[in-house]
Design a protein around this motif. Structure first.
Motif, PDB file in Angstrom:
ATOM      1  N   ARG A 112      52.408  20.746  -2.718  1.00 15.77           N
ATOM      2  CA  ARG A 112      53.701  20.200  -2.524  1.00 15.77           C
ATOM      3  C   ARG A 112      54.579  20.170  -3.672  1.00 15.77           C
ATOM      4  NH1 ARG A 112      51.001  14.452  -1.172  1.00 15.77           N
ATOM      5  NH2 ARG A 112      49.770  15.153  -3.154  1.00 15.77           N
ATOM      6  N   LYS A 113      53.994  20.562  -4.762  1.00 15.24           N
ATOM      7  CA  LYS A 113      54.966  20.341  -5.804  1.00 15.24           C
ATOM      8  C   LYS A 113      55.810  21.826  -5.799  1.00 15.24           C
ATOM      9  CE  LYS A 113      53.888  18.875  -9.858  1.00 15.24           C
ATOM     10  NZ  LYS A 113      53.186  18.883 -11.294  1.00 15.24           N
ATOM     11  N   LYS A 114      57.014  21.556  -6.654  1.00  6.81           N
ATOM     12  CA  LYS A 114      57.967  22.531  -6.700  1.00  6.81           C
ATOM     13  C   LYS A 114      57.349  23.626  -7.197  1.00  6.81           C
ATOM     14  CE  LYS A 114      62.507  23.368  -8.728  1.00  6.81           C
ATOM     15  NZ  LYS A 114      63.704  23.087  -9.304  1.00  6.81           N
ATOM     16  N   LEU A 115      56.797  23.399  -8.702  1.00  3.92           N
ATOM     17  CA  LEU A 115      56.108  24.624  -9.263  1.00  3.92           C
ATOM     18  C   LEU A 115      54.929  25.588  -8.605  1.00  3.92           C
ATOM     19  CD1 LEU A 115      55.859  23.192 -12.759  1.00  3.92           C
ATOM     20  CD2 LEU A 115      57.256  24.956 -12.161  1.00  3.92           C
ATOM     21  N   SER A 116      54.460  24.776  -7.717  1.00  7.11           N
ATOM     22  CA  SER A 116      53.199  25.463  -6.797  1.00  7.11           C
ATOM     23  C   SER A 116      53.899  26.221  -5.711  1.00  7.11           C
ATOM     24  CB  SER A 116      52.561  24.027  -6.037  1.00  7.11           C
ATOM     25  OG  SER A 116      51.771  23.337  -7.352  1.00  7.11           O
ATOM     26  N   LYS A 117      55.066  25.645  -5.093  1.00  6.71           N
ATOM     27  CA  LYS A 117      55.680  26.623  -4.175  1.00  6.71           C
ATOM     28  C   LYS A 117      56.289  27.699  -4.674  1.00  6.71           C
ATOM     29  CE  LYS A 117      56.681  22.435  -1.205  1.00  6.71           C
ATOM     30  NZ  LYS A 117      57.663  21.603  -0.576  1.00  6.71           N
TER      31      LYS A 117
END
Length: 323
Positions: A112-117
């Protein structure tokens, strides 16, 4: 991993440290750079400072390999919006430059995290969790072959099921075994029992074998040794009756003319565990269906007596041995 070509950004995450290290090494081999341009960082390093430094030229060539371990950047733990935006900008910039290879080895990965995406879009994210037995056996066979040693299938399975379930630990045990037998040597079950640090399960398996072979004194000695740890007592209460049930089932399957592979499937065991079925078949021949039924029922009665406070667990276990 993708076979379409080398990417510039990889995240290996999960509980299996061995797989994370193995995948990182495989990727690193495909990317040539000066050893002086290989950098390793962890959570204790300032990520913004590190990524900014990486963007600067090096005296040892353009190619740089950067390995990050457990930075926590992709976990559910919150970081400031400004920091996340800045890291995202650096990752985007570096991953688009063919001079860089970025590898992250993380325990956690929150999609769900921005960096993960962002890293899912820019590179490749690979889950490194529990390995199945066939894959572990391949690694074991490859390792011993490289050392000029052979290992019997029964010994390899015994090693996997009776030592700590971690490939790094298993490879450490294999190293000891290879040194012990020497080049050209062969590793068997007895070698594993003699050299390796075994889990409690191994002793309980020996206890069950002693019971199935009617070696009561041996079984009693093993039970007394195991009973020094309260946690082992609980395991014996589960594993002793389970073994009698397995012997009953195998005897029944054999009577119904099932093959070893069919018996394995019914027991939920892997195809390479046929030697276990052969042992159970041999042991089951020493008992009638009535004897096995009585032993299973007696184990259930003793377990119930302990739960109701009628018997102490040590008393019940001893009675299980003599059931």
């Amino acid at each position: 991993m993708s076979e379409t070509g080398l990417k510039r950004l990889y995240v290996f995450h999960g509980s299996n440290d061995y797989l994370k290290d193995l995948n990182a090494r495989r990727i690193a081999k495909k990317f040539k750079c000066n050893n002086m341009n290989v950098y390793q960082y962890s959570a204790s390093d300032d990520m913004l400072e590190v990524l900014a430094d990486m963007a600067q030229p090096s005296l040892f060539g353009d190619e740089k390999r950067i390995i990050f371990t457990n930075t926590g950047l992709f976990s559910s733990k919150a970081i400031s919006q400004n920091m996340e935006d800045s890291i995202a900008q650096y990752l985007t910039q570096l991953s688009e430059d063919e001079s860089f290879l970025l590898i992250f080895k993380e325990n956690d990965f929150d999609k769900r995290k921005k960096l993960s995406k962002i890293v899912e879009r820019l590179g490749e994210v690979i889950v490194c969790e529990k390995m199945e037995q066939p894959e572990k056996l391949k690694i074991i066979n490859s390792y011993v072959k490289a050392q000029g040693v052979s290992i019997q299938m029964q010994a390899a399975v015994f090693l996997l099921t009776n030592t700590v379930d971690d490939m790094q630990n298993i490879l450490s045990e294999l190293e000891k075994l290879c040194l012990y037998v020497g080049p050209g040597g062969d590793i068997n079950v007895e070698t594993v029992k003699k050299i390796c640090t075994l889990t409690v399960n191994a002793k309980i398996f020996d206890l069950n074998d002693a019971l199935a072979d009617r070696k009561i004194e041996t079984a009693l000695a093993l039970m007394n040794s195991l009973s020094e740890d309260k946690q082992n007592i609980s395991m014996m209460f589960v594993m002793i009756p389970r073994n009698w049930i397995m012997l009953y089932d195998v005897k029944l399957y054999s009577q119904n003319k099932m093959t070893s592979q069919e018996i394995l499937a019914n027991l939920g065991m892997a195809p390479n565990m046929s030697f276990v079925v052969q042992k159970l078949l041999r042991q089951s021949k020493g008992f009638s269906f009535e004897e096995l039924t009585n032993k299973i029922n007696r184990c259930c009665e003793l377990d119930e007596a302990v739960k109701n406070g009628i018997l102490r667990d040590s008393q019940a276990l001893e009675l299980m041995i003599f059931a």
